[in-house]
Design a protein around this motif. Structure first.
Motif, PDB file in Angstrom:
ATOM      1  N   SER A  60      -2.247  -6.718  20.182  1.00  0.00           N
ATOM      2  CA  SER A  60      -2.232  -7.959  20.975  1.00  0.00           C
ATOM      3  C   SER A  60      -3.299  -8.943  20.499  1.00  0.00           C
ATOM      4  O   SER A  60      -4.039  -9.515  21.305  1.00  0.00           O
ATOM      5  N   GLY A  61      -3.378  -9.127  19.181  1.00  0.00           N
ATOM      6  CA  GLY A  61      -4.327 -10.081  18.613  1.00  0.00           C
ATOM      7  C   GLY A  61      -5.667  -9.485  18.236  1.00  0.00           C
ATOM      8  O   GLY A  61      -6.438 -10.112  17.501  1.00  0.00           O
ATOM      9  N   LYS A  62      -5.965  -8.279  18.717  1.00  0.00           N
ATOM     10  CA  LYS A  62      -7.194  -7.591  18.316  1.00  0.00           C
ATOM     11  C   LYS A  62      -6.911  -6.840  17.019  1.00  0.00           C
ATOM     12  O   LYS A  62      -6.009  -6.006  16.965  1.00  0.00           O
ATOM     13  N   LYS A  63      -7.669  -7.161  15.964  1.00  0.00           N
ATOM     14  CA  LYS A  63      -7.382  -6.634  14.635  1.00  0.00           C
ATOM     15  C   LYS A  63      -8.331  -5.484  14.271  1.00  0.00           C
ATOM     16  O   LYS A  63      -9.538  -5.564  14.496  1.00  0.00           O
ATOM     17  N   TYR A  64      -7.750  -4.434  13.706  1.00  0.00           N
ATOM     18  CA  TYR A  64      -8.497  -3.275  13.230  1.00  0.00           C
ATOM     19  C   TYR A  64      -8.047  -2.973  11.807  1.00  0.00           C
ATOM     20  O   TYR A  64      -6.857  -3.114  11.482  1.00  0.00           O
ATOM     21  N   THR A  65      -8.972  -2.544  10.962  1.00  0.00           N
ATOM     22  CA  THR A  65      -8.613  -2.158   9.594  1.00  0.00           C
ATOM     23  C   THR A  65      -9.232  -0.804   9.258  1.00  0.00           C
ATOM     24  O   THR A  65     -10.325  -0.469   9.728  1.00  0.00           O
ATOM     25  N   PHE A  66      -8.514  -0.039   8.459  1.00  0.00           N
ATOM     26  CA  PHE A  66      -8.985   1.248   7.942  1.00  0.00           C
ATOM     27  C   PHE A  66      -8.884   1.203   6.423  1.00  0.00           C
ATOM     28  O   PHE A  66      -7.797   0.999   5.881  1.00  0.00           O
ATOM     29  N   ASP A  67     -10.007   1.393   5.740  1.00  0.00           N
ATOM     30  CA  ASP A  67     -10.023   1.504   4.282  1.00  0.00           C
ATOM     31  C   ASP A  67     -10.500   2.907   3.934  1.00  0.00           C
ATOM     32  O   ASP A  67     -11.672   3.257   4.149  1.00  0.00           O
ATOM     33  N   PHE A  68      -9.583   3.703   3.396  1.00  0.00           N
ATOM     34  CA  PHE A  68      -9.893   5.109   3.150  1.00  0.00           C
ATOM     35  C   PHE A  68     -10.704   5.279   1.861  1.00  0.00           C
ATOM     36  O   PHE A  68     -10.316   4.800   0.800  1.00  0.00           O
ATOM     37  N   THR A  69     -11.823   5.966   2.012  1.00  0.00           N
ATOM     38  CA  THR A  69     -12.712   6.240   0.878  1.00  0.00           C
ATOM     39  C   THR A  69     -12.501   7.641   0.333  1.00  0.00           C
ATOM     40  O   THR A  69     -12.927   7.939  -0.788  1.00  0.00           O
ATOM     41  N   LYS A  70     -11.873   8.507   1.131  1.00  0.00           N
ATOM     42  CA  LYS A  70     -11.628   9.885   0.700  1.00  0.00           C
ATOM     43  C   LYS A  70     -10.358  10.401   1.356  1.00  0.00           C
ATOM     44  O   LYS A  70     -10.178  10.271   2.562  1.00  0.00           O
ATOM     45  N   VAL A  71      -9.473  10.966   0.556  1.00  0.00           N
ATOM     46  CA  VAL A  71      -8.293  11.670   1.053  1.00  0.00           C
ATOM     47  C   VAL A  71      -8.149  12.934   0.211  1.00  0.00           C
ATOM     48  O   VAL A  71      -7.936  12.851  -0.998  1.00  0.00           O
ATOM     49  N   ILE A  72      -8.307  14.087   0.831  1.00  0.00           N
ATOM     50  CA  ILE A  72      -8.270  15.365   0.124  1.00  0.00           C
ATOM     51  C   ILE A  72      -7.157  16.226   0.696  1.00  0.00           C
ATOM     52  O   ILE A  72      -7.076  16.424   1.914  1.00  0.00           O
ATOM     53  N   ILE A  73      -6.325  16.750  -0.191  1.00  0.00           N
ATOM     54  CA  ILE A  73      -5.237  17.638   0.197  1.00  0.00           C
ATOM     55  C   ILE A  73      -5.635  19.078  -0.109  1.00  0.00           C
ATOM     56  O   ILE A  73      -6.138  19.380  -1.190  1.00  0.00           O
ATOM     57  N   ASN A  74      -5.415  19.991   0.848  1.00  0.00           N
ATOM     58  CA  ASN A  74      -5.659  21.421   0.668  1.00  0.00           C
ATOM     59  C   ASN A  74      -7.083  21.716   0.194  1.00  0.00           C
ATOM     60  O   ASN A  74      -7.300  22.390  -0.814  1.00  0.00           O
ATOM     61  N   SER A  75      -8.049  21.209   0.947  1.00  0.00           N
ATOM     62  CA  SER A  75      -9.457  21.460   0.612  1.00  0.00           C
ATOM     63  C   SER A  75      -9.818  22.916   0.866  1.00  0.00           C
ATOM     64  O   SER A  75      -9.541  23.449   1.951  1.00  0.00           O
TER      65      SER A  75
END
Length: 228
Positions: free
Chosen positions: A203-218
């Motif tokens: 509703s006009g409130k903006k959020y952002t996510f910038d991923f610095t780490k994504v690990i599969i099967n750690s």
């Protein structure tokens, strides 16, 4: 009916796919050489921005529905931490364990962006007939469905790339509010194509996510047992 109009309608009908065909096309792009059965766990970290300021999000998820979620804020002293045992049970961590409502569980699971992408055909149900629309100058399939709370939601798939580009769903805390989530900056992670940037419009409130780490099967993944 004039032939031009007939051809336009016929071409549009021929270009339409079923929901299953859209999912198959999407997974053909995302699953580069692996498949979802081989994913046992996923760890991600993101730098985030909200109307109130910066914060960070850490997420650990595992097959079976377990997740650990933590957000640390620049604009308030206390972090927010939860453990979800499955989609029907979870706790907010603090001086004591606070059971999460089904709405809170859904909200936290809605932040499991990569799991949502990889499980899109399982996390949603009762799919309608796809429609072809234009969004931000790009053609997309619009697919109406129900979410895990059985509320109406809408999924969007970019026709050119085949990617799951956006999700619109009802805020579980406010039935009159629609939360719009967009996925972008897709990158290869251990032979999976996953989004590394997420935009949310509430509703006009903006959020952002910038991923610095994504690990599969750690190999370092562990389950936090909060009941001990």
């Amino acid at each position: 009916m004039c032939m031009f109009l007939y051809n336009c309608i016929n071409q549009k009908t021929q270009n339409l796919k079923t929901a299953d065909e859209i999912f198959r096309s999407f997974f053909d792009v995302v699953w580069i050489t692996t498949n979802r059965e081989k994913i046992q766990n996923l760890i991600s970290n993101a730098n985030c921005m909200s109307p109130n300021g910066k914060y960070s999000t850490e997420m650990h998820t595992a097959s079976g529905g377990y997740s650990y979620f933590k957000q640390v804020y620049s604009y308030k002293p206390a972090a927010f931490e939860t453990v979800i045992e499955n989609k029907a049970s979870g706790y907010e961590l603090g001086d004591s364990l606070i059971p999460l409502s089904k709405e809170a569980l859904y909200t936290i699971r809605s932040h499991e962006f990569h799991n949502m992408v990889l499980e899109v055909d399982h996390r949603f149900h009762d799919f309608g007939n796809p429609e072809i629309i234009e969004v931000d100058g790009m053609k997309a399939y619009r697919l109406n469905a129900k979410d895990e709370l059985n509320n109406d939601c809408t999924l969007f798939f970019d026709i050119k790339t085949g990617l799951f580009s956006a999700l619109h769903f009802q805020n579980p805390a406010d039935a009159k509010e629609t939360i719009k989530t967009k996925f972008s900056d897709w990158k290869n992670v251990k032979d999976l194509l996953l989004p590394h940037h997420v935009d949310i419009d509430q509703s006009g409130k903006k959020y952002t996510f910038d991923f610095t780490k994504v690990i599969i099967n750690s190999p370092d993944f562990y389950y936090k047992n909060v009941k001990k």
